[in-house]
Scaffold this active site. Sequence first.
Site, mmCIF file in Angstrom:
data_model
loop_
_atom_site.group_PDB
_atom_site.id
_atom_site.type_symbol
_atom_site.label_atom_id
_atom_site.label_comp_id
_atom_site.label_asym_id
_atom_site.label_seq_id
_atom_site.Cartn_x
_atom_site.Cartn_y
_atom_site.Cartn_z
ATOM 1 N N CYS A 52 0.854 -1.183 0.000
ATOM 2 C CA CYS A 52 0.000 0.000 0.000
ATOM 3 C C CYS A 52 0.894 1.239 0.000
ATOM 4 C CB CYS A 52 -0.901 -0.016 1.232
ATOM 5 S SG CYS A 52 -1.857 1.510 1.436
ATOM 6 N N ASP A 59 0.047 -6.015 0.068
ATOM 7 C CA ASP A 59 -1.169 -6.324 -0.671
ATOM 8 C C ASP A 59 -0.899 -7.563 -1.500
ATOM 9 O OD1 ASP A 59 -2.865 -4.192 0.120
ATOM 10 O OD2 ASP A 59 -1.820 -2.836 -1.249
ATOM 11 N N ILE A 74 6.072 -12.391 -24.967
ATOM 12 C CA ILE A 74 6.718 -11.942 -23.738
ATOM 13 C C ILE A 74 7.628 -13.068 -23.246
ATOM 14 C CG2 ILE A 74 6.292 -11.442 -21.288
ATOM 15 C CD1 ILE A 74 5.766 -9.086 -23.107
ATOM 16 N N HIS A 93 -4.044 -0.785 -6.065
ATOM 17 C CA HIS A 93 -4.378 -1.966 -6.855
ATOM 18 C C HIS A 93 -4.606 -1.621 -8.329
ATOM 19 C CE1 HIS A 93 -4.740 -3.719 -2.985
ATOM 20 N NE2 HIS A 93 -6.043 -3.623 -2.817
ATOM 21 N N GLU A 94 -5.365 -0.575 -8.567
ATOM 22 C CA GLU A 94 -5.691 -0.183 -9.939
ATOM 23 C C GLU A 94 -4.429 0.187 -10.710
ATOM 24 O OE1 GLU A 94 -9.155 0.855 -7.196
ATOM 25 O OE2 GLU A 94 -6.973 1.076 -7.112
#
Length: 154
Positions: A52, A59, A74, A93-94
Amino acid sequence: MSDYSQTNLSQLGHAAAAPDNPEDAVLEAVPNPQAGTDFLARFTVPEFTSVCPVTGQPDFAHLVIDIVPDALLIESKSLKLYLTSFRNHGAFHEDCTVAIAQKIIAAAHPKWLRIGGYWFPRGGIPIDVFYQYGDAPQGVWIPDQGVSPYRGRG
């Protein structure tokens, strides 16, 4: 079989430490030996971690990254190292979820990408973040991401 020895990979086949942060991480791509054939590649990351940006508390998320590649794939070791670079990185998070998608897009220019970030509860609220790039090509099987909604103690 393709010759990947000339692709100038800096991490695959070499000792490579995890970067300290996502900005310093190098996400590498290799030529797609099946370029011209549409298929879906899925990367499942059940133990993604970041912190966070306000409290510094950890998180945790379960990420599912679906990609329909074009000319490049990738390289998975560089992806693992890139994702590990978030371990001590402070971001919401976003931001983490969308930044991962954008870095993959910049590195490999896929035809289509979808990421689901299924974040474990913080403050009692699970946050799921979804991002999609492009339109899914016709005829490509795109399965459900298979992550159950958070149900708490049930």
